[in-house]
Write an enzyme that holds these catalytic residues in place. Structure first.
Site, PDB file in Angstrom:
ATOM      1  N   TYR A   1       1.304   2.687   7.569  1.00 46.16           N
ATOM      2  CA  TYR A   1       0.969   1.519   8.391  1.00 46.16           C
ATOM      3  C   TYR A   1       1.194   1.814   9.874  1.00 46.16           C
ATOM      4  O   TYR A   1       0.360   1.492  10.723  1.00 46.16           O
ATOM      5  CB  TYR A   1       1.818   0.332   7.938  1.00 46.16           C
ATOM      6  CG  TYR A   1       1.452  -0.990   8.563  1.00 46.16           C
ATOM      7  CD1 TYR A   1       0.313  -1.688   8.143  1.00 46.16           C
ATOM      8  CD2 TYR A   1       2.231  -1.566   9.561  1.00 46.16           C
ATOM      9  CE1 TYR A   1      -0.017  -2.915   8.694  1.00 46.16           C
ATOM     10  CE2 TYR A   1       1.910  -2.786  10.121  1.00 46.16           C
ATOM     11  CZ  TYR A   1       0.777  -3.456   9.687  1.00 46.16           C
ATOM     12  OH  TYR A   1       0.447  -4.669  10.243  1.00 46.16           O
TER      13      TYR A   1
ATOM     14  N   LYS B  11      -1.649   1.859  12.843  1.00 41.53           N
ATOM     15  CA  LYS B  11      -1.572   0.978  14.005  1.00 41.53           C
ATOM     16  C   LYS B  11      -1.436   1.760  15.308  1.00 41.53           C
ATOM     17  O   LYS B  11      -1.985   1.368  16.344  1.00 41.53           O
ATOM     18  CB  LYS B  11      -0.410  -0.009  13.833  1.00 41.53           C
ATOM     19  CG  LYS B  11      -0.606  -0.997  12.687  1.00 41.53           C
ATOM     20  CD  LYS B  11      -1.886  -1.804  12.830  1.00 41.53           C
ATOM     21  CE  LYS B  11      -1.995  -2.912  11.790  1.00 41.53           C
ATOM     22  NZ  LYS B  11      -3.213  -3.737  11.949  1.00 41.53           N
TER      23      LYS B  11
END
Length: 246
Positions: free
Chosen positions: A154, A158
Site C-alpha cells: 500500500y 501511494k
C-alpha cells in the site's frame, strides 16, 4: 463553484469516494460514480445526488484493467460530452508483514491503487488536452510519505502515486491540465472502522489535532483543487491528516 463541469470519481461508492462525489455534486458538477462490486452503494450515491437536484451517473468498471478504464472514460464522455475533473480514488488494502506478504497481494494493491490511476489518467489526457483544461486529482495517503509497517504494498502504491502526480503535472502543465494529489491521514471510513480499539487509540494519540478526520475533510480538499481557486497549483500533495505526518 463547479457548475457546468463534469467529474469522474473512481471507487465512489463509499468512504472518501462517496463523500467526494457528493461534495463535487453540491458544488455544481455532474458526477460519474465508478464502482467495481458495490453497485447498490454506488447507485445510492447517485440517488442522493439527483435527490439534491444534481446530475449523476453510475458506471461499473475495474480500473486496474486497461480496457475497462478506457471504457469508463468513453462512457462518461458519451453521456456528458466532456470530462473536466478526474479523481483517482479507487484503492484496496492487502496488509501483511513483508516476509509473509503473498505476491498476489502485492500485485492486487499495485494494480488497483497505482495502475488504476495510470489507466484512467491516460484515458482522459487526450480529451483534456483538446479542451486545454482539466483537473486530475489523485488520492494518495500519508503513509506514502511516512511508510507504515505491514503495508509495504500500500505504501509503495501511494508513494508511486505521488511520484506519478508530479511527473504527469510537469507533462500536462503547458496545456492547462493541472495534476495534484491529496494525502489523507487517519480518516473515519469503513476500512479504518475494522481496526482494533487499541490500534485506533494509538493512532489517534499521534495526531496533533487529537481526533481522526472525516471523509468530508478530504472531499473539501478535492473540491478546492478542482476549483478555480486552485488555478495556479499543480504537482502538489495536499496532506489532510490533522498534523500526523509533520
Amino acid at each position: 463553484m463547479l457548475a457546468g463541469r463534469v467529474a469522474v470519481i473512481t471507487g465512489g461508492s463509499r468512504g472518501i469516494g462517496r463523500a467526494t462525489a457528493l461534495a463535487l455534486a453540491q458544488a455544481g458538477a455532474c458526477v460519474a460514480v465508478n464502482y467495481v462490486h458495490q453497485e447498490q452503494a454506488a447507485r445510492a450515491v447517485v440517488d442522493a445526488i439527483t435527490a439534491a437536484g444534481g446530475e449523476g451517473l453510475c458506471l461499473q468498471a475495474d480500473v486496474a484493467v486497461t480496457d475497462e478504464a478506457t471504457r469508463l472514460v468513453s462512457e462518461v464522455i458519451t453521456h456528458f460530452g466532456r470530462i473536466d475533473i478526474l479523481v483517482n480514488n479507487a484503492g484496496i488494502t492487502r496488509d501483511g508483514l513483508l516476509l509473509r506478504m503473498k505476491e498476489e497481494d502485492w500485485d492486487a494493491v499495485l494494480d488497483t491503487n497505482l495502475k488504476g490511476a495510470f489507466n484512467c489518467t491516460r484515458a482522459v489526457v487526450r480529451p483534456m488536452l483538446k479542451q486545454k483544461a482539466g483537473r486530475i486529482i489523485n488520492i494518495a495517503s500519508v503513509v506514502g510519505i511516512t511508510g507504515n509497517p505491514g503495508q509495504a504494498n500500500y505504501c509503495a502504491a501511494k508513494a508511486g502515486l505521488i511520484g506519478f502526480t508530479k511527473a504527469v503535472a510537469r507533462e500536462l502543465a503547458p496545456r492547462g491540465v493541472l495534476v495534484n494529489a491529496v494525502a489523507p491521514g487517519f480518516i473515519e471510513t469503513e476500512m479504518t472502522a475494522q481496526l482494533p480499539d487499541a490500534t485506533r487509540a494509538a493512532l489517534q494519540s499521534q495526531i496533533p489535532l487529537g481526533q481522526v478526520g472525516q471523509p468530508e475533510d478530504v472531499a473539501a480538499a478535492v473540491c478546492f483543487l478542482a476549483s478555480d481557486a486552485a488555478r495556479y497549483i499543480t504537482g502538489q500533495v495536499l496532506v489532510v491528516d490533522g498534523g500526523l505526518a509533520m
